[in-house]
Design an enzyme around this catalytic site. Structure first.
Site, PDB file in Angstrom:
ATOM      1  N   ALA A   1       0.739  -1.071   0.045  1.00 32.30           N
ATOM      2  CA  ALA A   1      -0.369   0.049  -0.017  1.00 32.30           C
ATOM      3  C   ALA A   1       0.739   1.281  -0.021  1.00 32.30           C
ATOM      4  CB  ALA A   1      -0.939  -0.060   1.194  1.00 32.30           C
ATOM      5  N   ALA A   2       1.964   1.215  -0.658  1.00 29.84           N
ATOM      6  CA  ALA A   2       2.945   2.441  -0.555  1.00 29.84           C
ATOM      7  C   ALA A   2       2.539   3.184  -1.845  1.00 29.84           C
ATOM      8  CB  ALA A   2       4.470   1.794  -0.625  1.00 29.84           C
TER       9      ALA A   2
ATOM     10  N   ASP B   1      -5.244  -2.347  -3.060  1.00 30.31           N
ATOM     11  CA  ASP B   1      -6.192  -1.719  -3.923  1.00 30.31           C
ATOM     12  C   ASP B   1      -7.016  -2.654  -4.623  1.00 30.31           C
ATOM     13  OD1 ASP B   1      -4.418  -2.702  -5.758  1.00 30.31           O
ATOM     14  OD2 ASP B   1      -3.930  -0.762  -6.944  1.00 30.31           O
TER      15      ASP B   1
ATOM     16  N   ARG C   1      -2.702   8.414 -10.883  1.00 24.21           N
ATOM     17  CA  ARG C   1      -3.847   8.060 -11.786  1.00 24.21           C
ATOM     18  C   ARG C   1      -4.922   8.608 -11.186  1.00 24.21           C
ATOM     19  NH1 ARG C   1      -2.733   2.540 -15.112  1.00 24.21           N
ATOM     20  NH2 ARG C   1      -1.466   1.967 -13.179  1.00 24.21           N
TER      21      ARG C   1
ATOM     22  N   ALA D   1     -52.960  24.624  22.856  1.00 28.94           N
ATOM     23  CA  ALA D   1     -52.441  25.313  21.793  1.00 28.94           C
ATOM     24  C   ALA D   1     -51.654  26.872  21.778  1.00 28.94           C
ATOM     25  CB  ALA D   1     -53.217  24.997  20.415  1.00 28.94           C
TER      26      ALA D   1
END
Length: 465
Positions: free
Chosen positions: A9-10, A102, A15, A422
């Site tokens: 995950a580096a 990914d 893109r 009311a």
């Protein structure tokens, strides 16, 4: 045998064209790396190392103590990335799953099957593969006559015969841990990219006579790696369809799956019906025999059985059985509705408990309040909970009646069975069984309306000069 994992995950993910680190982009509401780590936990990996680089602190902040971390300061290839975990795993005996952060669609079942083949065949490495109708751009899996993997050939290096092979390398592997790190020590960067490739380990192992297997996944959609927003959208749609299908197989009716969004961690009981436009997010729990939607969003909420919610938003709410909400209601965090409660149109409930059988039918706000059972709160009634400095609590007892357009100025208590007429503005407690009237006496001034109109007209004309 110990089962470990290395999550790659580096990469920055250029893109994606995003300020958000690539593996933290969400798919069905959860960052991609979160799906990967969840899957590794499902297969009972005992030690997970996430290799981080760009955005390292953000990944650590999200995953916390669910993993250990190795830093790849320079991105010098997949082989180099795996080597960064050597200090943590290099001396361990057992199997190591190497997987990209990914790839959110890979399932625990597929990994388990790959591991089983790896163990039964005594392989040094087992590659997770897929067959694609259009394999262009992927490394091809070339098998020997014995069915084992002989080598991986990248697209640019394929002969015409090799290019016709449809089985591709997905980038997920099971390795004998010790043999993997030993082979990595022999990997060089003598290539066009000057990078250390993990795929070179396969050639080193086969050259040394080691067994290398390939397990071809049943559903090639699991192999998708997300490198841009197009692939992110594709992964989102595939994961969404998978989730919806599983709920339907479990007895949930989804009227329009294409227009229904359910995140991964949501649970739904059987015989519940989801109407078009329903969005269920986070740790939402929905019981049986409910009707949800249309156009309803529920986030991190618990809904019990036989509840109806239509055209409403709920966040951090609790709704007990046989209660109805909406249309156009808003239940904010801390809203707790008892059994057989009715919350109607354009009602907002915040940090308030409503007892069994209570009704707030329309155009009301109930915030920071404790409301008893069988209370009727009329149209336009509100709890005035904020004095500009503090949030104050309103308490309403059982069987009380709150008339239309009533203001309850907190802190204030309305006793059991009390009746507030009311239009009243209540600033003092109302005792049990009392009738509360808080209105200014009406006074009609004959003909005064015309004087007011004339005064306003003259003021407007003077202003325009």
């Amino acid at each position: 045998m110990k089962l470990m994992a290395i999550v790659l995950a580096a990469g920055q993910g250029k893109r994606m064209k995003s300020k958000l680190y690539k593996v933290l982009h969400p798919v069905v509401g959860k960052p991609m790396v979160g799906h990967v780590v969840d899957t590794l936990q499902d297969i009972e990996v005992t030690q997970t190392v996430v290799v981080v680089g760009f955005g390292a602190e953000a990944v650590k902040g999200y995953l916390g103590d669910r993993a250990q971390y190795a830093l790849q300061e320079q991105q010098l290839g997949t082989g180099h990335a795996v080597l960064q975990a050597k200090e943590l795993l290099g001396e361990e005996e057992g199997m190591t799953v190497v997987i990209c952060g990914d790839t959110p669609l890979i399932t625990a079942a597929t990994l388990q099957d790959t591991i089983e083949l790896h163990k039964q065949s005594g392989a040094a490495a087992t590659i997770l593969t897929a067959k694609l109708d259009q394999p262009q751009g992927y490394g091809r899996i070339i098998r020997g006559e014995d069915g084992r993997v002989a080598r991986i050939v990248e697209q640019k290096d394929c002969t015409p015969e090799e290019a016709a092979v449809q089985e591709i390398n997905t980038g997920t592997y099971i390795f004998d841990n010790r043999k993997m790190f030993k082979a990595l020590a022999s990997v060089t960067n003598q290539n066009v990219q000057n990078e250390y490739y993990l795929t070179d380990v396969i050639g080193i192992m086969t050259g040394a006579g080691e067994v290398v297997q390939g397990y071809c996944m049943a559903d090639p959609a699991e192999s998708i790696g997300v490198n841009d927003r197009v692939a992110l959208s594709e992964a989102e749609q595939l994961f969404k369809a998978r989730i919806n299908r599983q709920h339907m197989l479990n007895g949930v009716t989804i009227i329009d799956p294409l227009n229904t969004y359910i995140e991964k961690d949501v649970t739904i009981g059987s015989d519940t019906v989801l109407l078009p436009g329903t969005i269920l997010r986070g740790n939402t729990r929905i019981g049986e025999l409910c009707t949800i939607g249309p156009q309803t969003e529920i986030i991190d909420s618990t809904i019990h059985d036989e509840v109806t919610i239509k055209q409403s938003v709920l966040q951090g709410a609790f709704v007990d059985s046989e209660t109805s909400v909406g249309p156009f209601a808003y239940l904010r965090p801390g809203a707790k509705l008892g059994k057989q409660v009715k919350v109607g149109d354009f009602v907002e409930i915040k940090n308030a408990t409503l007892g069994e059988g209570t009704k707030v039918s329309h155009l009301s706000y109930v915030g920071d309040a404790v409301v008893g059972t069988n209370v009727n709160i009329g149209c336009g009634a509100i709890t005035v909970n904020y004095d500009g400095f503090n949030k104050n609590v309103t308490e309403i007892g059982n069987d009380a009646f709150i008339g239309s357009n009533v203001n309850l100025i907190a802190p204030v208590k309305i006793g059991d069975g009390a009746f507030v007429v009311a239009g009243a503005t209540i600033t003092h407690d109302v005792n049990e069984g009392d009738l509360a009237i808080a209105r200014v006496r009406q006074e009609n001034k004959a003909g005064y309306a015309e004087k007011i109109k004339a005064r306003m007209k003259a003021k407007k004309e003077n202003k325009g000069r």
